[in-house]
Write a protein that holds these residues in place. Structure first.
Motif, PDB file in Angstrom:
ATOM      1  N   ASP A  10       0.835  -1.213   0.000  1.00 54.61           N
ATOM      2  CA  ASP A  10       0.000   0.000   0.000  1.00 54.61           C
ATOM      3  C   ASP A  10       0.867   1.260   0.000  1.00 54.61           C
ATOM      4  OD1 ASP A  10      -1.925  -1.886   0.550  1.00 54.61           O
ATOM      5  OD2 ASP A  10      -2.708  -0.915   2.336  1.00 54.61           O
TER       6      ASP A  10
ATOM      7  N   PRO B 110       1.426   3.059   5.046  1.00 53.50           N
ATOM      8  CA  PRO B 110       0.233   3.057   5.902  1.00 53.50           C
ATOM      9  C   PRO B 110       0.104   1.827   6.809  1.00 53.50           C
ATOM     10  CG  PRO B 110      -0.329   3.805   3.711  1.00 53.50           C
ATOM     11  CD  PRO B 110       1.077   3.283   3.640  1.00 53.50           C
ATOM     12  N   ASP B 111       0.388   0.640   6.293  1.00 53.90           N
ATOM     13  CA  ASP B 111       0.157  -0.533   7.137  1.00 53.90           C
ATOM     14  C   ASP B 111       1.210  -0.663   8.231  1.00 53.90           C
ATOM     15  OD1 ASP B 111      -2.044  -0.917   5.602  1.00 53.90           O
ATOM     16  OD2 ASP B 111      -1.444  -2.832   4.742  1.00 53.90           O
TER      17      ASP B 111
ATOM     18  N   ASP C  99       2.733   1.790   9.605  1.00 55.13           N
ATOM     19  CA  ASP C  99       2.447   2.838  10.586  1.00 55.13           C
ATOM     20  C   ASP C  99       1.198   2.527  11.398  1.00 55.13           C
ATOM     21  OD1 ASP C  99       4.704   4.086   9.749  1.00 55.13           O
ATOM     22  OD2 ASP C  99       3.710   5.701   8.638  1.00 55.13           O
TER      23      ASP C  99
ATOM     24  N   TRP D 180      -6.289   4.944  11.349  1.00 56.91           N
ATOM     25  CA  TRP D 180      -4.975   5.225  10.745  1.00 56.91           C
ATOM     26  C   TRP D 180      -4.521   6.602  11.227  1.00 56.91           C
ATOM     27  CZ3 TRP D 180      -5.126   9.649   7.778  1.00 56.91           C
ATOM     28  CH2 TRP D 180      -6.360   9.999   7.209  1.00 56.91           C
TER      29      TRP D 180
ATOM     30  N   TRP E 129      -6.833  14.675  -2.008  1.00 58.94           N
ATOM     31  CA  TRP E 129      -7.693  13.642  -1.405  1.00 58.94           C
ATOM     32  C   TRP E 129      -6.935  12.719  -0.454  1.00 58.94           C
ATOM     33  CZ3 TRP E 129      -5.504   9.194  -3.013  1.00 58.94           C
ATOM     34  CH2 TRP E 129      -4.879   9.189  -4.266  1.00 58.94           C
ATOM     35  N   PHE E 130      -5.638  12.878  -0.357  1.00 58.17           N
ATOM     36  CA  PHE E 130      -4.847  12.062   0.570  1.00 58.17           C
ATOM     37  C   PHE E 130      -4.155  12.998   1.542  1.00 58.17           C
ATOM     38  CE2 PHE E 130      -1.427   9.335   2.087  1.00 58.17           C
ATOM     39  CZ  PHE E 130      -2.043   8.092   2.180  1.00 58.17           C
ATOM     40  N   GLY E 131      -4.522  12.932   2.818  1.00 63.15           N
ATOM     41  CA  GLY E 131      -4.019  13.912   3.781  1.00 63.15           C
ATOM     42  C   GLY E 131      -2.962  13.360   4.721  1.00 63.15           C
ATOM     43  N   LEU E 132      -1.868  14.120   4.848  1.00 60.26           N
ATOM     44  CA  LEU E 132      -0.867  13.773   5.849  1.00 60.26           C
ATOM     45  C   LEU E 132      -1.026  14.726   7.033  1.00 60.26           C
ATOM     46  CD1 LEU E 132       2.323  13.195   3.639  1.00 60.26           C
ATOM     47  CD2 LEU E 132       0.669  11.498   4.471  1.00 60.26           C
TER      48      LEU E 132
ATOM     49  N   ASP F  60       1.885  13.017  12.047  1.00 59.65           N
ATOM     50  CA  ASP F  60       2.241  11.852  11.222  1.00 59.65           C
ATOM     51  C   ASP F  60       3.417  12.169  10.296  1.00 59.65           C
ATOM     52  OD1 ASP F  60       1.828   9.239  10.220  1.00 59.65           O
ATOM     53  OD2 ASP F  60       0.551   9.976   8.597  1.00 59.65           O
TER      54      ASP F  60
ATOM     55  N   HIS G 266       7.107  10.259   8.483  1.00 57.53           N
ATOM     56  CA  HIS G 266       7.486  10.139   7.062  1.00 57.53           C
ATOM     57  C   HIS G 266       8.790  10.888   6.766  1.00 57.53           C
ATOM     58  CE1 HIS G 266       3.539   8.610   7.129  1.00 57.53           C
ATOM     59  NE2 HIS G 266       2.939   9.772   7.130  1.00 57.53           N
TER      60      HIS G 266
ATOM     61  N   PHE H 183      -3.001   1.777  -5.640  1.00 58.64           N
ATOM     62  CA  PHE H 183      -3.964   1.298  -4.654  1.00 58.64           C
ATOM     63  C   PHE H 183      -4.560   2.438  -3.839  1.00 58.64           C
ATOM     64  CE2 PHE H 183      -4.705   0.172  -0.203  1.00 58.64           C
ATOM     65  CZ  PHE H 183      -5.756  -0.709  -0.355  1.00 58.64           C
ATOM     66  N   GLN H 184      -3.768   3.409  -3.426  1.00 56.47           N
ATOM     67  CA  GLN H 184      -4.305   4.497  -2.579  1.00 56.47           C
ATOM     68  C   GLN H 184      -5.358   5.307  -3.332  1.00 56.47           C
ATOM     69  OE1 GLN H 184      -4.007   4.707   0.541  1.00 56.47           O
ATOM     70  NE2 GLN H 184      -2.225   3.428   0.931  1.00 56.47           N
TER      71      GLN H 184
ATOM     72  N   TRP I 183      -8.452   3.135  -3.345  1.00 64.00           N
ATOM     73  CA  TRP I 183      -9.044   2.936  -2.020  1.00 64.00           C
ATOM     74  C   TRP I 183      -9.601   4.235  -1.440  1.00 64.00           C
ATOM     75  CZ3 TRP I 183     -10.030  -1.730  -0.263  1.00 64.00           C
ATOM     76  CH2 TRP I 183     -10.261  -1.933   1.098  1.00 64.00           C
ATOM     77  N   VAL I 184      -8.799   5.286  -1.538  1.00 60.86           N
ATOM     78  CA  VAL I 184      -9.157   6.540  -0.853  1.00 60.86           C
ATOM     79  C   VAL I 184      -9.965   7.463  -1.767  1.00 60.86           C
ATOM     80  CG1 VAL I 184      -8.247   8.600   0.303  1.00 60.86           C
ATOM     81  CG2 VAL I 184      -7.165   6.364   0.692  1.00 60.86           C
TER      82      VAL I 184
ATOM     83  N   ARG J 219     -12.791   5.193  -3.311  1.00 65.77           N
ATOM     84  CA  ARG J 219     -13.456   4.440  -2.245  1.00 65.77           C
ATOM     85  C   ARG J 219     -13.829   3.019  -2.679  1.00 65.77           C
ATOM     86  NH1 ARG J 219     -12.715   7.460   1.379  1.00 65.77           N
ATOM     87  NH2 ARG J 219     -13.314   5.807   2.804  1.00 65.77           N
TER      88      ARG J 219
HETATM   89  N1  FO1 Z   1      -7.094   7.066   4.311  1.00 64.20           N
HETATM   90  C1  FO1 Z   1      -8.050   7.888   3.855  1.00 64.20           C
HETATM   91  O1  FO1 Z   1      -9.190   7.455   3.678  1.00 64.20           O
HETATM   92  N2  FO1 Z   1      -7.768   9.197   3.555  1.00 64.20           N
HETATM   93  C2  FO1 Z   1      -6.549   9.739   3.742  1.00 64.20           C
HETATM   94  O2  FO1 Z   1      -6.328  10.927   3.489  1.00 64.20           O
HETATM   95  C3  FO1 Z   1      -5.511   8.876   4.292  1.00 64.20           C
HETATM   96  C4  FO1 Z   1      -4.246   9.350   4.556  1.00 64.20           C
HETATM   97  C5  FO1 Z   1      -3.299   8.499   5.168  1.00 64.20           C
HETATM   98  C6  FO1 Z   1      -2.044   8.987   5.531  1.00 64.20           C
HETATM   99  C7  FO1 Z   1      -1.128   8.154   6.157  1.00 64.20           C
HETATM  100  C8  FO1 Z   1      -1.462   6.821   6.414  1.00 64.20           C
HETATM  101  O3  FO1 Z   1      -0.590   6.016   7.030  1.00 64.20           O
HETATM  102  C9  FO1 Z   1      -2.705   6.329   6.046  1.00 64.20           C
HETATM  103  C10 FO1 Z   1      -3.644   7.151   5.424  1.00 64.20           C
HETATM  104  N3  FO1 Z   1      -4.895   6.675   5.081  1.00 64.20           N
HETATM  105  C11 FO1 Z   1      -5.848   7.522   4.555  1.00 64.20           C
HETATM  106  C12 FO1 Z   1      -5.255   5.254   5.281  1.00 64.20           C
HETATM  107  C13 FO1 Z   1      -4.761   4.349   4.151  1.00 64.20           C
HETATM  108  O4  FO1 Z   1      -4.814   4.928   2.919  1.00 64.20           O
HETATM  109  C14 FO1 Z   1      -5.536   3.043   3.954  1.00 64.20           C
HETATM  110  O5  FO1 Z   1      -6.544   2.865   4.864  1.00 64.20           O
HETATM  111  C15 FO1 Z   1      -4.623   1.884   3.959  1.00 64.20           C
HETATM  112  O6  FO1 Z   1      -3.611   1.961   3.006  1.00 64.20           O
HETATM  113  C16 FO1 Z   1      -5.396   0.581   3.758  1.00 64.20           C
HETATM  114  O7  FO1 Z   1      -4.774  -0.336   4.561  1.00 64.20           O
END
Ligand code: FO1
Ligand code: CA
Length: 311
Positions: A18, A29-30, A32, A48, A70-73, A77, A81, A144-145, A148-149, A152
């Motif tokens: 991921d 992500p996993d 962490d 997460w 759409w992907f927030g740090l 956290d 990184h 994948f991100q 997934w994100v 959805r």
């Molecule tokens: N999931 C989201 O739904 N939106 C995010 O903006 C997002 C950011 C993010 C940042 C760091 C991290 O470690 C995980 C994050 N996730 C976020 C979760 C992640 O994308 C997924 O849930 C996993 O990769 C699936 O296992």
């Protein structure tokens, strides 16, 4: 750890497919999620990222118009990184970086009893092919991100491509941990993009098949749905029915070329036990919702009790 006695040693092998690079940072992500969860720094509600997080950096990046928005740090956290990225750029392997980060999160609480290992130090990334009528090929491949994100997981996955996997090797310590374990547990995670990508690293599936320890899995499917949602499209893409029994049978009995000795399904899926036994997998129905530590500990105890072994 729930259910673990003081002298129990746990090694977690985490999915790294991921992972991706975003805003110049390597995000895992996993790794962490496991590290923050076991280190009690996770945002429990979200599942997460860090607890008591703030989002100033994300807002500032948006103000610059930097994508993806759409992907927030989170601000807290980001420190993880930054450390990881600097260490990788200095030439350390991901497992060495993870060990260094674990010194903050795992050692103070668990000493040497809990170890976190990336499945591989190599770059392995899950990409998903989706339909795209605007492209000449009729399909488009997204990380994948993004699937997934941003999407959805709502659009059908035509294929799951694990880029770099064929030439990857297991991370340091992974094969030894599997060979030397008293019990191997496949968690109730996504069978395609979490457990599937770990087992797909050349050498890992064979190590699970060869270990002297019992191998027990917990179903991620409860009733007709995935515990964490969104797995339906991915299971469908590999032709597996969305049911607790079908996922167990997909992993297969070790006695018949698969990886499982035992499989736990939720109490409400007890009617599926005969299908599993027929496939050579010892199966039992127990409550499988990780609602709190006690419920999770009971699940771990049920996994230990399922298959006779030297645990
Ligand atoms: N999931 C989201 O739904 N939106 C995010 O903006 C997002 C950011 C993010 C940042 C760091 C991290 O470690 C995980 C994050 N996730 C976020 C979760 C992640 O994308 C997924 O849930 C996993 O990769 C699936 O296992
Ligand atoms: Ca994951």
């Amino acid at each position: 750890m729930p259910g673990a006695s003081a002298d129990t040693h746990v090694t977690v092998v985490a999915n790294t497919a991921d992972d991706w690079w975003i805003h110049g940072l390597k995000v895992c992500p996993d790794l962490d999620t496991v590290m923050y969860t076991l280190g009690e720094g996770i945002d429990v509600e979200r599942g997460w990222g860090r607890s008591e997080e703030t989002w100033s950096a994300k807002t500032e990046l948006e103000a610059y118009g930097v994508e993806p928005t759409w992907f927030g740090l989170g601000d807290r956290d980001i420190a993880t990184h930054l450390v990881r990225t600097q260490m990788l750029e200095a030439g350390f392997g991901l497992s060495q970086v993870t060990e260094a980060l674990s010194r903050r999160w795992l050692e103070p609480l668990h000493g040497d009893r809990v170890r976190l290992l990336p499945m591989s130090d190599d770059r392995v990334e899950t990409h998903v092919a989706i339909a795209d009528p605007d492209s000449a090929s009729g399909r488009r491949v997204v990380h994948f991100q993004e699937y997934w994100v941003r999407l959805r997981a709502e659009v059908p996955a035509e294929a799951v491509l694990v880029v770099g996997q064929d030439s990857s090797t297991p991370g340091p310590g992974v094969l030894d941990a599997i060979a030397g374990a008293d019990l191997v547990v496949l968690p109730p995670s996504n069978p395609v993009v979490s457990v599937g990508t770990i087992l797909g690293v050349p050498g890992i599936r064979d190590a699970v098949r060869a270990t002297a320890a019992p191998v027990v899995g917990l179903s991620p499917i409860v009733g007709a749905s995935h515990v964490h949602g969104m797995a339906r499209q991915l299971l469908t893409s590999i032709g597996v029915e969305v049911s607790a029994a079908a996922v167990g049978i997909h992993y297969g009995a070790r006695s018949r070329g698969g990886v499982l000795d035992g499989w736990l399904v939720d109490s409400r899926d007890a009617d599926q036990l005969p299908r599993l036994e027929e496939a050579g997998i010892a199966a039992r129905a127990v409550p499988l919702m990780m609602t709190d530590h006690d419920a999770t500990a009971a699940m771990a105890a049920a996994a230990v009790a399922l298959v006779p072994g030297n645990v």
